[in-house]
Design a protein around this motif. Sequence first.
Motif, mmCIF file in Angstrom:
data_model
loop_
_atom_site.group_PDB
_atom_site.id
_atom_site.type_symbol
_atom_site.label_atom_id
_atom_site.label_comp_id
_atom_site.label_asym_id
_atom_site.label_seq_id
_atom_site.Cartn_x
_atom_site.Cartn_y
_atom_site.Cartn_z
ATOM 1 N N GLY A 84 2.840 9.155 -13.425
ATOM 2 C CA GLY A 84 2.130 7.908 -13.184
ATOM 3 C C GLY A 84 2.998 6.803 -12.608
ATOM 4 N N SER A 85 4.300 7.048 -12.514
ATOM 5 C CA SER A 85 5.190 6.045 -11.917
ATOM 6 C C SER A 85 4.826 5.839 -10.460
ATOM 7 N N LYS A 86 4.937 4.629 -10.032
ATOM 8 C CA LYS A 86 4.728 4.314 -8.622
ATOM 9 C C LYS A 86 6.046 3.799 -8.076
ATOM 10 N N VAL A 87 6.463 4.352 -6.949
ATOM 11 C CA VAL A 87 7.686 3.890 -6.290
ATOM 12 C C VAL A 87 7.365 3.664 -4.827
ATOM 13 N N GLN A 88 7.523 2.420 -4.386
ATOM 14 C CA GLN A 88 7.257 2.061 -3.003
ATOM 15 C C GLN A 88 8.497 1.532 -2.288
ATOM 16 N N ALA A 89 9.504 1.114 -3.042
ATOM 17 C CA ALA A 89 10.739 0.583 -2.457
ATOM 18 C C ALA A 89 11.911 1.084 -3.298
ATOM 19 N N LEU A 90 13.093 1.141 -2.670
ATOM 20 C CA LEU A 90 14.258 1.615 -3.413
ATOM 21 C C LEU A 90 15.537 1.041 -2.846
ATOM 22 N N ALA A 91 16.574 1.075 -3.683
ATOM 23 C CA ALA A 91 17.918 0.687 -3.262
ATOM 24 C C ALA A 91 18.871 1.709 -3.857
#
Length: 137
Positions: A84-91
């Motif tokens: 259910g995690s949502k990831v749209q951006a990352l570093a």
Amino acid sequence: MRTTVLAAVLAASALIPAAASASQTARAASTPQPAPAAHATPLRLGACGSGQLCFWAKPDFTGARQIHELSGTAIESCVPLPTGSKVQALANRTGRPVTTYQSAECAETGEFETYPGCGTWVPQSPYQVRAFKIWEN
């Protein structure tokens, strides 16, 4: 003589479109142009410390943030994100390459991308990130 006349006619006809194009270009240059649109506010990078891999739930480093550090992550192992995690951006500030996967099993049949660890900021992932691997240098 015919060849010379034919060559002269062809050369002249080749110059006419160029001359017309040049005059159109000159007219366009003298016509007032609208001012360029104002630039949007520069993108602000999210907080992600040295040695960390950070994920944000929304684009542009907004929304809930998840942090993963080398000390708590097995190198070269698939790390699925919580269901259910949502990831749209990352570093990626781990100092090591990191591959993100669309698949929760790190399968290469879906989308995946490897990001260098020297400080890579991705304001919008091209797919929903469901797992990652941190690689040995």
